[in-house]
Design a protein around this motif. Sequence first.
Motif, PDB file in Angstrom:
ATOM      1  N   ILE A 183       0.868  -1.226  -0.171  1.00  0.00           N
ATOM      2  CA  ILE A 183       0.048  -0.019   0.045  1.00  0.00           C
ATOM      3  C   ILE A 183       0.855   1.086  -0.063  1.00  0.00           C
ATOM      4  O   ILE A 183       1.811   1.549   0.984  1.00  0.00           O
ATOM      5  CB  ILE A 183      -1.025   0.043   1.256  1.00  0.00           C
ATOM      6  N   ARG A 188      -2.138   7.195  -1.559  1.00  0.00           N
ATOM      7  CA  ARG A 188      -3.283   6.926  -1.068  1.00  0.00           C
ATOM      8  C   ARG A 188      -3.838   8.352  -0.350  1.00  0.00           C
ATOM      9  O   ARG A 188      -5.159   8.630  -0.568  1.00  0.00           O
ATOM     10  CB  ARG A 188      -3.550   5.959   0.143  1.00  0.00           C
ATOM     11  N   ARG A 191      -5.067  10.592  -3.046  1.00  0.00           N
ATOM     12  CA  ARG A 191      -6.434  10.579  -3.313  1.00  0.00           C
ATOM     13  C   ARG A 191      -7.262  10.580  -2.213  1.00  0.00           C
ATOM     14  O   ARG A 191      -8.548  11.120  -2.959  1.00  0.00           O
ATOM     15  CB  ARG A 191      -6.568   8.858  -3.583  1.00  0.00           C
ATOM     16  N   GLN A 192      -7.149  10.463  -0.973  1.00  0.00           N
ATOM     17  CA  GLN A 192      -8.494  10.816  -0.205  1.00  0.00           C
ATOM     18  C   GLN A 192      -8.466  12.330   0.082  1.00  0.00           C
ATOM     19  O   GLN A 192      -9.784  12.612   0.235  1.00  0.00           O
ATOM     20  CB  GLN A 192      -7.815  10.004   1.262  1.00  0.00           C
ATOM     21  N   ASP A 214      -9.581   4.823  -5.764  1.00  0.00           N
ATOM     22  CA  ASP A 214      -8.994   4.388  -4.389  1.00  0.00           C
ATOM     23  C   ASP A 214      -9.258   3.065  -3.944  1.00  0.00           C
ATOM     24  O   ASP A 214      -8.228   2.338  -3.350  1.00  0.00           O
ATOM     25  CB  ASP A 214      -9.620   5.474  -3.539  1.00  0.00           C
ATOM     26  N   ASP A 218      -6.351   0.005  -3.108  1.00  0.00           N
ATOM     27  CA  ASP A 218      -6.106  -0.630  -1.906  1.00  0.00           C
ATOM     28  C   ASP A 218      -6.198  -2.016  -2.100  1.00  0.00           C
ATOM     29  O   ASP A 218      -5.697  -2.811  -1.263  1.00  0.00           O
ATOM     30  CB  ASP A 218      -7.526  -0.287  -0.897  1.00  0.00           C
TER      31      ASP A 218
END
Length: 221
Positions: A183, A188, A191-192, A214, A218
């Motif tokens: 990961i 990430r 993206r969040q 996303d 994941d």
Amino acid sequence: MLFSRRSSDNETVVAMLASAIRRDISFGVLCPDEKLKIEALRQRYGGSNHSMRETLRMLVAEGMVEATNQRGFRVTSATEDDLADILMMRLEVEKLALERAIAHGGVDWEAQIVAAHHQMMRAENQLNQAPDDATALGWDEACRGYIMALVSACGSPRLIEMTGRFYDQSRRFRLARLREGRIDFDARRDRQEALKAAVMERDTKRALRLLEEDTQADLSG
């Protein structure tokens, strides 16, 4: 009142047992396709025959456990085909729920998203600083909380319930990727942040695209 109290106590025991077994399935302590024998589970987790059977029936409904010819139970399989099917269902359900939430959510919903996002980022920092099973589980629970916050204004209890169910079914694949170091937390995080911004701006098309990117990253990126 006496019967009500007994019922409430049993529900509490079942919830605790389900949480422990769900966690061990997610972390691979209980392996895919492993047979689950009532007595062995009782010795390991506690509870009565009745409460353990109720627990396993609950996990069957969630898709974490399978009943085998109505005579026993086993951990649900975790093949690549299983992952592809769960990913497909997660995306279909979450995108529909998020689209509806963006259309109907108000200021309180936005505040809930901001709080859940903050909690997720905090859990992620704790995981990166001290990686172990406890921080991994805390991070995963915070990520689940964020997804549930995103869809909470969709107006459909069944969509919300299904979102949680398919998230739970995908959890062990995600935690396996975490254990394998697969990961990318920097990507990430970006993206969040972008997903949160798109939701706040009510940019539905962009939000749905980012949610899909996303989720795929994941689980199978």
